[in-house]
Design an enzyme around this catalytic site. Structure first.
Site, mmCIF file in Angstrom:
data_model
loop_
_atom_site.group_PDB
_atom_site.id
_atom_site.type_symbol
_atom_site.label_atom_id
_atom_site.label_comp_id
_atom_site.label_asym_id
_atom_site.label_seq_id
_atom_site.Cartn_x
_atom_site.Cartn_y
_atom_site.Cartn_z
ATOM 1 N N HIS A 126 0.868 -1.180 0.000
ATOM 2 C CA HIS A 126 0.000 0.000 0.000
ATOM 3 C C HIS A 126 0.908 1.235 0.000
ATOM 4 O O HIS A 126 2.021 1.182 0.528
ATOM 5 C CB HIS A 126 -0.834 -0.057 1.284
ATOM 6 C CG HIS A 126 -1.890 0.998 1.404
ATOM 7 N ND1 HIS A 126 -1.626 2.276 1.827
ATOM 8 C CD2 HIS A 126 -3.228 0.950 1.194
ATOM 9 C CE1 HIS A 126 -2.758 2.972 1.867
ATOM 10 N NE2 HIS A 126 -3.744 2.196 1.482
ATOM 11 N N ASP A 203 3.351 -4.081 8.003
ATOM 12 C CA ASP A 203 2.051 -3.432 7.840
ATOM 13 C C ASP A 203 0.980 -4.504 8.058
ATOM 14 O O ASP A 203 0.781 -5.377 7.209
ATOM 15 C CB ASP A 203 1.992 -2.851 6.418
ATOM 16 C CG ASP A 203 0.607 -2.345 6.045
ATOM 17 O OD1 ASP A 203 -0.363 -2.604 6.797
ATOM 18 O OD2 ASP A 203 0.490 -1.708 4.985
ATOM 19 N N GLN A 206 -4.216 -5.329 6.957
ATOM 20 C CA GLN A 206 -5.154 -6.326 6.427
ATOM 21 C C GLN A 206 -4.985 -7.680 7.109
ATOM 22 O O GLN A 206 -5.575 -8.675 6.670
ATOM 23 C CB GLN A 206 -4.971 -6.495 4.911
ATOM 24 C CG GLN A 206 -5.232 -5.237 4.093
ATOM 25 C CD GLN A 206 -6.701 -4.773 4.160
ATOM 26 O OE1 GLN A 206 -7.593 -5.511 4.581
ATOM 27 N NE2 GLN A 206 -6.937 -3.543 3.749
ATOM 28 N N LYS A 229 -10.552 -0.852 10.270
ATOM 29 C CA LYS A 229 -10.652 -2.048 9.422
ATOM 30 C C LYS A 229 -10.960 -3.295 10.244
ATOM 31 O O LYS A 229 -11.023 -4.400 9.721
ATOM 32 C CB LYS A 229 -9.351 -2.251 8.653
ATOM 33 C CG LYS A 229 -9.062 -1.145 7.641
ATOM 34 C CD LYS A 229 -7.796 -1.428 6.881
ATOM 35 C CE LYS A 229 -7.258 -0.213 6.162
ATOM 36 N NZ LYS A 229 -7.967 0.107 4.923
ATOM 37 N N CYS A 369 -4.678 2.376 -3.695
ATOM 38 C CA CYS A 369 -3.451 2.938 -3.088
ATOM 39 C C CYS A 369 -2.287 1.974 -3.255
ATOM 40 O O CYS A 369 -1.473 1.785 -2.337
ATOM 41 C CB CYS A 369 -3.653 3.272 -1.612
ATOM 42 S SG CYS A 369 -4.953 4.434 -1.304
HETATM 43 N N1 PMP Z 1 -1.811 -0.825 4.509
HETATM 44 C C1 PMP Z 1 -2.735 -1.593 3.939
HETATM 45 C C2 PMP Z 1 -2.362 -2.969 3.477
HETATM 46 C C3 PMP Z 1 -4.033 -1.091 3.786
HETATM 47 O O1 PMP Z 1 -4.980 -1.867 3.213
HETATM 48 C C4 PMP Z 1 -4.345 0.211 4.237
HETATM 49 C C5 PMP Z 1 -5.738 0.785 4.074
HETATM 50 N N2 PMP Z 1 -6.299 0.605 2.818
HETATM 51 C C6 PMP Z 1 -3.340 0.957 4.831
HETATM 52 C C7 PMP Z 1 -2.083 0.407 4.950
HETATM 53 C C8 PMP Z 1 -3.573 2.334 5.335
HETATM 54 O O2 PMP Z 1 -4.427 2.328 6.420
HETATM 55 P P1 PMP Z 1 -5.056 3.669 6.985
HETATM 56 O O3 PMP Z 1 -5.690 4.365 5.812
HETATM 57 O O4 PMP Z 1 -6.050 3.207 7.992
HETATM 58 O O5 PMP Z 1 -3.944 4.455 7.572
#
Ligand code: PMP
Length: 412
Positions: A126, A203, A206, A229, A369
């Site tokens: 991401h 990270d 997910q 999430k 993203c």
């Molecule tokens: N890493 C991953 C794998 C994600 O799916 C996301 C959210 N789509 C993020 C980071 C970022 O999370 P946040 O927008 O809650 O900061």
């Protein structure tokens, strides 16, 4: 209910008020959980209860409300930390995964990453696990190296091993891809990275919402996740860090509560984790996140994971029957989170998602993203259906019939 029993989806669904609403007159089929999840009554009630009964600032006041708010905030920290196998002094409350990687970038990276160092990440990340490291690399003069993927959407571990030969100072990798669903063996990745002398950042945005996670077993230095999430409120998440690392780091933001003493020309820092929680913190939402952790714990994360594996298997079988559909990512449910990315012939994902929305089916369309990953896949965007505890095979059937309707409209 025994934890080995299948998840009672109907019972779970009755806890989520939003699932009663209609979209364009149709039942809401919410399949955008990788973007954000819905909230059970128990989480909403925790927020209302906090504001109705104990709202007050934390760590400051000796009055009853202040003490109750502090106890609730710190109680939530303990709960959330325990949920991922960490201690409360190892958990910093942040806004979410993005803030966590930026915290590490500033407070750890600018102190410990030097000119000419290598930072290793992967092309399945991401943007929140790419852009902070690009900014760091540019600031200190480090090199950013990307590990590629195999055709099946899993990490190229030979390339990873080769990257480690450059003795990187940081390895930043996702536990589970938000596009492909690929689950990385972060335990082995972190172990190899540590042997090579690297600090590790995982990270978990997910992963924590969908499977049992224990940071001590993974053996990482930093682990990040987002509350919204995992059935919790927006604006709250966590950075878990090794105690000695957190202690050695610079502060992230300056202000109230993160200090021990302030003089005109300098200041000294509060203990970890308070050193990283400047100003008035997000009290209500941290308590809401504690309620989400209670909710998930009562279901059991093993059961959440088995439920989603069943949905992934069912989806891959069901959607294979839709002509013109291309699926991206691993197909073995045991190596894949509850995420199904796909395109339908040459229909633009946004157009497809609009047709699905007409049928009450909410999916995400776009680059998620993860533009470097889109480039690797050779597409500008995909549609993505992603699951959580309230989804059932009926939702997958609804997705399929809406896709069939779209095929008719677009003659795909
Ligand atoms: N890493 C991953 C794998 C994600 O799916 C996301 C959210 N789509 C993020 C980071 C970022 O999370 P946040 O927008 O809650 O900061």
């Amino acid at each position: 209910m025994l934890k080995s029993e299948a998840l009672d989806v109907q019972k779970v669904r009755s806890d989520f008020p939003i699932l009663l609403r209609k979209v364009h007159g149709k039942r809401l089929v919410y399949l955008d959980n990788a973007a954000t999840t819905q909230k059970p009554r128990q989480v909403i009630d925790a927020l209302v209860d906090y504001y109705s009964r104990i709202n007050s600032n934390v760590h400051r006041s000796v009055h009853t409300l202040g003490e109750e708010a502090t106890a609730a905030y710190e109680g939530s920290r303990e709960k959330v930390a325990r949920f991922v196998g960490a201690g409360p002094r190892e958990l910093v409350f942040v806004r979410g995964t993005t803030e966590a990687s930026n915290l590490v970038r500033f407070a750890w990276g600018e102190k410990f990453v030097r000119k000419g160092d290598t930072v290793v990440t992967t092309i399945m990340e991401h943007h929140s696990n790419i852009v902070p490291w690009q900014l760091l690399a540019r600031r200190v003069g480090a090199n950013l190296k990307f590990v590629g993927l195999l055709r099946d959407g899993t990490l190229d571990l030979d390339e990873f091993d080769a990257a480690l030969k450059e003795a990187p100072s940081l390895v930043a990798v996702t536990h589970c891809s938000n596009v492909l669903g690929t689950i990385n063996d972060v335990r082995s990745i972190c172990s190899k990275a540590r042997t090579a002398g690297a600090t590790t950042f995982v990270d978990g945005a997910q992963a924590v919402p969908h499977m049992p996670v224990n940071v001590a077993e993974i053996g990482c230095d930093f682990y990040a996740f987002s509350g919204h999430k995992m059935l919790g409120p927006t604006g709250i998440g966590a950075l878990v860090g090794r105690k000695d690392l957190l202690a050695a780091m610079e502060p992230f933001q300056g202000g109230g509560e993160m200090i021990r003493e302030v003089f005109l020309d300098h200041a000294t820092w509060n203990d970890v984790p308070y050193k990283f929680e400047a100003g008035t913190v997000n009290i209500a939402d941290s308590i809401g996140l504690g309620a989400a952790v209670d909710y998930l714990t009562a279901i059991g994360m093993d059961r959440v994971r088995s439920h989603e594996m069943r949905l992934v298997k069912y989806s891959l079988e069901t959607l294979a029957g839709v002509k013109g559909l291309t699926h991206f990512g691993p197909t073995d449910p045991s190596r894949k989170g509850g995420v199904i990315s796909f395109n339908l012939a040459d229909v633009h994902p946004h157009d497809l998602a609009t047709i699905l929305d007409d049928d009450g089916v909410a999916v995400r369309a776009g680059h998620h993203c993860a533009q470097p990953l889109m480039n690797w896949l050779g597409v500008a965007a995909t549609c993505r259906a992603s699951f959580h505890v309230y989804n059932s095979t009926d939702d997958v059937d609804a997705l399929k019939s809406s896709l069939e309707r779209a095929r008719g409209i677009f003659r795909a």
